[in-house]
Design a protein around this motif. Structure first.
Motif, PDB file in Angstrom:
ATOM      1  N   LYS A  47       2.727  15.279   0.056  1.00 35.99           N
ATOM      2  CA  LYS A  47       1.510  14.622  -0.420  1.00 35.99           C
ATOM      3  C   LYS A  47       1.090  13.481   0.489  1.00 35.99           C
ATOM      4  O   LYS A  47      -0.086  13.324   0.786  1.00 35.99           O
ATOM      5  CB  LYS A  47       1.739  14.094  -1.835  1.00 35.99           C
ATOM      6  CG  LYS A  47       0.589  13.263  -2.370  1.00 35.99           C
ATOM      7  CD  LYS A  47       0.205  13.715  -3.730  1.00 35.99           C
ATOM      8  CE  LYS A  47      -0.927  12.923  -4.295  1.00 35.99           C
ATOM      9  NZ  LYS A  47      -2.229  13.351  -3.860  1.00 35.99           N
ATOM     10  N   LEU A  48       2.064  12.689   0.944  1.00 37.22           N
ATOM     11  CA  LEU A  48       1.732  11.506   1.733  1.00 37.22           C
ATOM     12  C   LEU A  48       1.757  11.761   3.237  1.00 37.22           C
ATOM     13  O   LEU A  48       1.197  10.973   3.989  1.00 37.22           O
ATOM     14  CB  LEU A  48       2.690  10.357   1.392  1.00 37.22           C
ATOM     15  CG  LEU A  48       2.686   9.901  -0.065  1.00 37.22           C
ATOM     16  CD1 LEU A  48       3.692   8.791  -0.256  1.00 37.22           C
ATOM     17  CD2 LEU A  48       1.301   9.462  -0.485  1.00 37.22           C
ATOM     18  N   GLU A  59       0.831  -1.210   0.000  1.00 42.97           N
ATOM     19  CA  GLU A  59       0.000   0.000   0.000  1.00 42.97           C
ATOM     20  C   GLU A  59       0.865   1.258   0.000  1.00 42.97           C
ATOM     21  O   GLU A  59       0.564   2.238  -0.686  1.00 42.97           O
ATOM     22  CB  GLU A  59      -0.961   0.000   1.190  1.00 42.97           C
ATOM     23  CG  GLU A  59      -2.142  -0.921   0.997  1.00 42.97           C
ATOM     24  CD  GLU A  59      -2.957  -0.558  -0.238  1.00 42.97           C
ATOM     25  OE1 GLU A  59      -3.410   0.588  -0.357  1.00 42.97           O
ATOM     26  OE2 GLU A  59      -3.128  -1.444  -1.101  1.00 42.97           O
ATOM     27  N   ALA A  62       2.034   6.437  -6.919  1.00 45.55           N
ATOM     28  CA  ALA A  62       1.037   7.390  -7.421  1.00 45.55           C
ATOM     29  C   ALA A  62       1.544   8.824  -7.253  1.00 45.55           C
ATOM     30  O   ALA A  62       1.390   9.654  -8.152  1.00 45.55           O
ATOM     31  CB  ALA A  62      -0.293   7.194  -6.694  1.00 45.55           C
ATOM     32  N   ALA A  63       2.155   9.114  -6.100  1.00 47.08           N
ATOM     33  CA  ALA A  63       2.699  10.456  -5.862  1.00 47.08           C
ATOM     34  C   ALA A  63       3.864  10.727  -6.810  1.00 47.08           C
ATOM     35  O   ALA A  63       4.013  11.844  -7.318  1.00 47.08           O
ATOM     36  CB  ALA A  63       3.143  10.593  -4.409  1.00 47.08           C
ATOM     37  N   ARG A 105       2.204   1.647  -3.417  1.00 48.61           N
ATOM     38  CA  ARG A 105       1.167   2.128  -4.327  1.00 48.61           C
ATOM     39  C   ARG A 105       1.000   3.642  -4.177  1.00 48.61           C
ATOM     40  O   ARG A 105       0.958   4.370  -5.163  1.00 48.61           O
ATOM     41  CB  ARG A 105      -0.158   1.418  -4.044  1.00 48.61           C
ATOM     42  CG  ARG A 105      -1.287   1.801  -4.994  1.00 48.61           C
ATOM     43  CD  ARG A 105      -2.616   1.170  -4.600  1.00 48.61           C
ATOM     44  NE  ARG A 105      -3.049   1.533  -3.259  1.00 48.61           N
ATOM     45  CZ  ARG A 105      -3.590   2.723  -2.926  1.00 48.61           C
ATOM     46  NH1 ARG A 105      -3.752   3.648  -3.841  1.00 48.61           N
ATOM     47  NH2 ARG A 105      -3.967   2.965  -1.685  1.00 48.61           N
ATOM     48  N   GLU A 106       0.960   4.115  -2.944  1.00 47.89           N
ATOM     49  CA  GLU A 106       0.790   5.547  -2.704  1.00 47.89           C
ATOM     50  C   GLU A 106       2.015   6.340  -3.153  1.00 47.89           C
ATOM     51  O   GLU A 106       1.887   7.408  -3.751  1.00 47.89           O
ATOM     52  CB  GLU A 106       0.481   5.809  -1.225  1.00 47.89           C
ATOM     53  CG  GLU A 106      -0.905   5.349  -0.832  1.00 47.89           C
ATOM     54  CD  GLU A 106      -1.238   5.690   0.608  1.00 47.89           C
ATOM     55  OE1 GLU A 106      -0.741   6.733   1.097  1.00 47.89           O
ATOM     56  OE2 GLU A 106      -1.986   4.923   1.228  1.00 47.89           O
TER      57      GLU A 106
END
Length: 181
Positions: free
Chosen positions: A166-167, A108, A115-116, A111-112
């Motif tokens: 972002k995260l 996960e 994506a970022a 994945r994040e």
């Protein structure tokens, strides 16, 4: 136009300097097999650059400096590999059920982070991919993209800041995750 290859000078230089250079490299990297590989690579690279070793004014100094630099590059790569192994061990340190949970969390996070990473400007994204997914150092990235090392470092810093923002996670987690993308 290059002069014809002088095989006897290359062979002579190789047989004269290969054993002491292997010993020298072995002392620096503490791995005889890697030392032999490093030394051979140095000879091959120099041969491709200048096929006639007699043109070098001080071939001994050139060889020792080249082997030293190649050993430092090898040690840096080993350090990066060790950091990746520690990061992976961190994610998988628990027993079987905990290990499965860690893998889910890791997937996960990846994945994040991925994506970022895709939302970064094209140049930043490419620098980050070369640094973290392909394991290149800043100098190699600069050469591959035909940009300055300063620009590579700037893109890396800005890319990590953007992903971190972002995260909302610490930079070490991002770097550990990116090392396995």
């Amino acid at each position: 136009m290059n002069k014809p290859l002088n095989h006897s000078s290359v062979k002579e230089v190789f047989y004269q300097y290969y054993p002491p250079l292997c010993l020298f490299a072995g002392r620096l990297v503490n791995n005889e097999e890697a030392a032999a590989d490093i030394t051979e690579e140095v000879f091959i690279k120099l041969w491709h650059k200048q096929p006639d070793f007699s043109k070098y004014k001080n071939i001994k100094a050139v060889l020792y400096i080249a082997v030293k630099n190649a050993c430092l590059n090898y040690l840096q790569q080993q350090k990066r590999n060790t950091a990746r192994q520690y990061a992976f061990a961190y994610f998988t340190q628990n027993e079987s059920e905990g290990c499965i949970q860690n893998e889910i969390i890791r997937a996960e996070i990846l994945r994040e982070v991925y994506a970022a990473l895709q939302q970064l400007p094209k140049e930043q994204r490419r620098v980050m991919q070369l640094l973290f997914t392909e394991g290149l150092d800043s100098k190699a990235v600069a050469a591959a993209l035909n940009i300055s090392i300063h620009t590579v470092k700037k893109h890396k810093l800005n890319g990590l800041k953007a992903i971190r923002k972002k995260l909302g996670v610490p930079g070490l987690i991002i770097i550990a995750a990116l090392a396995h993308v």
